[in-house]
Design a protein around this motif. Structure first.
Motif, mmCIF file in Angstrom:
data_model
loop_
_atom_site.group_PDB
_atom_site.id
_atom_site.type_symbol
_atom_site.label_atom_id
_atom_site.label_comp_id
_atom_site.label_asym_id
_atom_site.label_seq_id
_atom_site.Cartn_x
_atom_site.Cartn_y
_atom_site.Cartn_z
ATOM 1 N N LEU A 67 30.796 -43.512 4.881
ATOM 2 C CA LEU A 67 30.101 -43.025 6.077
ATOM 3 C C LEU A 67 29.775 -44.173 7.026
ATOM 4 C CD1 LEU A 67 28.869 -40.565 7.480
ATOM 5 C CD2 LEU A 67 26.745 -41.024 6.245
ATOM 6 N N GLY A 68 29.385 -45.317 6.463
ATOM 7 C CA GLY A 68 29.070 -46.474 7.295
ATOM 8 C C GLY A 68 30.291 -47.014 8.021
ATOM 9 N N ILE A 69 31.427 -47.078 7.306
ATOM 10 C CA ILE A 69 32.661 -47.539 7.950
ATOM 11 C C ILE A 69 33.050 -46.617 9.094
ATOM 12 C CG2 ILE A 69 35.135 -47.908 7.593
ATOM 13 C CD1 ILE A 69 34.485 -48.779 4.745
ATOM 14 N N LEU A 70 32.982 -45.304 8.835
ATOM 15 C CA LEU A 70 33.322 -44.334 9.880
ATOM 16 C C LEU A 70 32.375 -44.436 11.069
ATOM 17 C CD1 LEU A 70 34.975 -41.904 10.857
ATOM 18 C CD2 LEU A 70 33.404 -40.434 9.583
ATOM 19 N N ALA A 71 31.077 -44.540 10.780
ATOM 20 C CA ALA A 71 30.102 -44.627 11.863
ATOM 21 C C ALA A 71 30.302 -45.897 12.687
ATOM 22 C CB ALA A 71 28.688 -44.579 11.292
ATOM 23 N N THR A 72 30.577 -47.015 12.008
ATOM 24 C CA THR A 72 30.816 -48.278 12.726
ATOM 25 C C THR A 72 32.027 -48.172 13.633
ATOM 26 O OG1 THR A 72 29.860 -49.528 10.885
ATOM 27 C CG2 THR A 72 31.223 -50.747 12.444
ATOM 28 N N PHE A 73 33.095 -47.578 13.122
ATOM 29 C CA PHE A 73 34.315 -47.412 13.908
ATOM 30 C C PHE A 73 34.066 -46.528 15.129
ATOM 31 C CE2 PHE A 73 37.963 -44.600 14.699
ATOM 32 C CZ PHE A 73 38.877 -45.529 15.175
ATOM 33 N N LEU A 74 33.406 -45.381 14.904
ATOM 34 C CA LEU A 74 33.173 -44.447 16.008
ATOM 35 C C LEU A 74 32.247 -45.051 17.059
ATOM 36 C CD1 LEU A 74 32.762 -41.044 14.122
ATOM 37 C CD2 LEU A 74 34.753 -41.860 15.395
ATOM 38 N N ILE A 75 31.161 -45.688 16.602
ATOM 39 C CA ILE A 75 30.207 -46.267 17.549
ATOM 40 C C ILE A 75 30.864 -47.360 18.379
ATOM 41 C CG2 ILE A 75 28.095 -47.646 17.719
ATOM 42 C CD1 ILE A 75 27.057 -46.079 15.291
ATOM 43 N N TYR A 76 31.678 -48.192 17.736
ATOM 44 C CA TYR A 76 32.337 -49.280 18.470
ATOM 45 C C TYR A 76 33.314 -48.730 19.505
ATOM 46 C CZ TYR A 76 35.305 -53.289 19.455
ATOM 47 O OH TYR A 76 36.026 -54.273 20.092
ATOM 48 N N MET A 77 34.144 -47.745 19.094
ATOM 49 C CA MET A 77 35.130 -47.180 20.012
ATOM 50 C C MET A 77 34.452 -46.460 21.179
ATOM 51 S SD MET A 77 38.120 -48.041 19.045
ATOM 52 C CE MET A 77 39.048 -46.958 20.113
ATOM 53 N N LEU A 78 33.396 -45.725 20.886
ATOM 54 C CA LEU A 78 32.698 -45.017 21.959
ATOM 55 C C LEU A 78 31.950 -45.983 22.867
ATOM 56 C CD1 LEU A 78 31.325 -41.930 19.987
ATOM 57 C CD2 LEU A 78 33.256 -41.991 21.563
ATOM 58 N N TYR A 79 31.388 -47.051 22.295
ATOM 59 C CA TYR A 79 30.689 -48.058 23.097
ATOM 60 C C TYR A 79 31.641 -48.730 24.089
ATOM 61 C CZ TYR A 79 28.531 -52.541 24.239
ATOM 62 O OH TYR A 79 28.056 -53.644 24.901
ATOM 63 N N LYS A 80 32.868 -49.002 23.624
ATOM 64 C CA LYS A 80 33.846 -49.650 24.494
ATOM 65 C C LYS A 80 34.476 -48.671 25.478
ATOM 66 C CE LYS A 80 35.470 -53.334 23.904
ATOM 67 N NZ LYS A 80 35.223 -54.650 24.526
ATOM 68 N N GLY A 81 34.646 -47.419 25.074
ATOM 69 C CA GLY A 81 35.439 -46.501 25.875
ATOM 70 C C GLY A 81 34.685 -45.556 26.767
ATOM 71 N N LEU A 82 33.458 -45.203 26.407
ATOM 72 C CA LEU A 82 32.721 -44.219 27.212
ATOM 73 C C LEU A 82 32.519 -44.644 28.665
ATOM 74 C CD1 LEU A 82 30.004 -42.786 24.789
ATOM 75 C CD2 LEU A 82 31.996 -41.616 25.741
ATOM 76 N N PRO A 83 32.228 -45.925 28.955
ATOM 77 C CA PRO A 83 32.089 -46.310 30.367
ATOM 78 C C PRO A 83 33.368 -46.135 31.184
ATOM 79 C CG PRO A 83 31.076 -47.958 28.945
ATOM 80 C CD PRO A 83 31.847 -47.036 28.060
ATOM 81 N N VAL A 84 34.503 -46.055 30.520
ATOM 82 C CA VAL A 84 35.786 -45.918 31.224
ATOM 83 C C VAL A 84 36.049 -44.462 31.594
ATOM 84 C CG1 VAL A 84 38.264 -46.444 31.094
ATOM 85 C CG2 VAL A 84 36.614 -47.872 29.867
ATOM 86 N N LEU A 85 35.423 -43.531 30.902
ATOM 87 C CA LEU A 85 35.746 -42.103 31.045
ATOM 88 C C LEU A 85 35.116 -41.508 32.295
ATOM 89 C CD1 LEU A 85 35.511 -40.857 27.350
ATOM 90 C CD2 LEU A 85 37.498 -41.689 28.623
ATOM 91 N N THR A 86 35.728 -41.772 33.409
ATOM 92 C CA THR A 86 35.347 -41.126 34.660
ATOM 93 C C THR A 86 36.273 -39.945 34.920
ATOM 94 O OG1 THR A 86 36.796 -42.551 35.976
ATOM 95 C CG2 THR A 86 34.561 -43.340 35.549
ATOM 96 N N TRP A 87 35.912 -39.124 35.881
ATOM 97 C CA TRP A 87 36.752 -37.966 36.217
ATOM 98 C C TRP A 87 38.123 -38.410 36.727
ATOM 99 C CZ3 TRP A 87 37.040 -33.111 35.052
ATOM 100 C CH2 TRP A 87 37.825 -32.250 35.829
#
Length: 286
Positions: A22-42
């Protein structure tokens, strides 16, 4: 050493192993979302891609991802469900059944890149489809079939035999029993298998590089089966491998986050109705 101590130790080890995963999955998801969410514009989600200039979008790739997934599941589900019904309800323990199961298991172990090369030889070259959405969908069907067949067969086998006996005792035919009794009770398991298969297919790259290509149509959205069919996962590989755009790292981060969010929403969209159907069929309130 007491049995209680051994039981508690084993339980603690299982919990520890689960928390690590669970920790590995959470670390992976949090890192990817932290890097990618600011890019997700319309503009990024719906815009056209760029080969040279920065600021391109992934609209056609997002459309192609779902279009190819829809077509591949449209081709896969009837064949897989039919094969699963045959193996669970009609087939006996003979050589034909053993051959079908062996073929299914063998197809499940074939690396996806081998399936991609097979699809390129058969659909792209031999049938003259070129790098297209239909070629990618038909090849992706080969990836989906083994899992769907096995899941369908096992889901049908879990339906209690007295359901069939009660239906037949009321005068129903074998097909009416399968269609009106067995399949509705096996549906939650089949939906779960479809969800897992679709999530895997949505992130597939090796197959689609060789069959759907690494380009998109100039028109968006393009529903033509013969159009080029680069998907989100393939576009991520392309921009990082051979892309010339200066913001390729930003694009890759955005695609990664978009894929994660898309797959999560897709899984929830299928899992929640599956749970509802299961509660309705079993009469459970949980």
């Amino acid at each position: 050493m007491s049995a209680r101590f051994v039981d508690k130790t084993a339980t603690a080890c299982m919990w520890f192993a689960g928390m690590i995963i669970l920790g590995i999955l959470a670390t992976f998801l949090i890192y990817m979302l932290y890097k990618g969410l600011p890019v997700l514009t319309w503009d990024f989600i719906t815009g056209m891609p760029s080969d040279i200039k920065a600021g391109g979008g992934v609209g056609p790739q997002l459309f192609n991802s779902f279009y190819i997934l829809f077509l591949s599941m449209l081709f896969s589900i009837p064949v897989a469900v039919g094969a699963g019904i045959y193996l669970a309800e009609y087939a006996g323990n003979d050589r034909l059944t053993d051959m079908i199961r062996l073929s299914t298991e063998s197809l499940a172990t074939v690396p996806s890149i081998v399936l991609g090369l097979f699809g390129m030889i058969i659909f792209v070259n031999m049938f003259g489809m070129g790098f297209s959405i239909i070629g990618g969908s038909l090849t992706l069907m080969l990836l989906n079939l083994p899992v769907l067949v096995r899941v369908t067969e096992e889901s049908i086998r879990t339906v209690p035999s007295y359901y069939r006996e009660a239906s037949l005792a009321l005068g129903a035919t074998k097909w009416q029993t399968i269609w009106r009794v067995v399949l509705p009770n096996a549906l939650p398991g089949i939906i779960t298998g479809i969800t897992l298969t679709a999530g895997r297919a949505l992130g597939e790259t090796a197959i689609l590089i060789f069959t759907a290509g690494t380009t998109v149509s100039r028109f968006f959205p393009n529903f033509s089966w013969g159009a080029a069919g680069e998907t989100l996962a393939v576009h991520m590989w392309y921009v990082m491998a051979v892309g010339l755009v200066p913001d390729r790292l930003t694009i890759a981060d955005g695609i990664g986050a978009l894929l994660i969010i898309t797959i999560l929403i897709f899984n929830l969209a299928f899992t929640l109705p599956s749970k509802y159907i299961q509660r309705k069929l079993t009469g459970s309130s949980r």
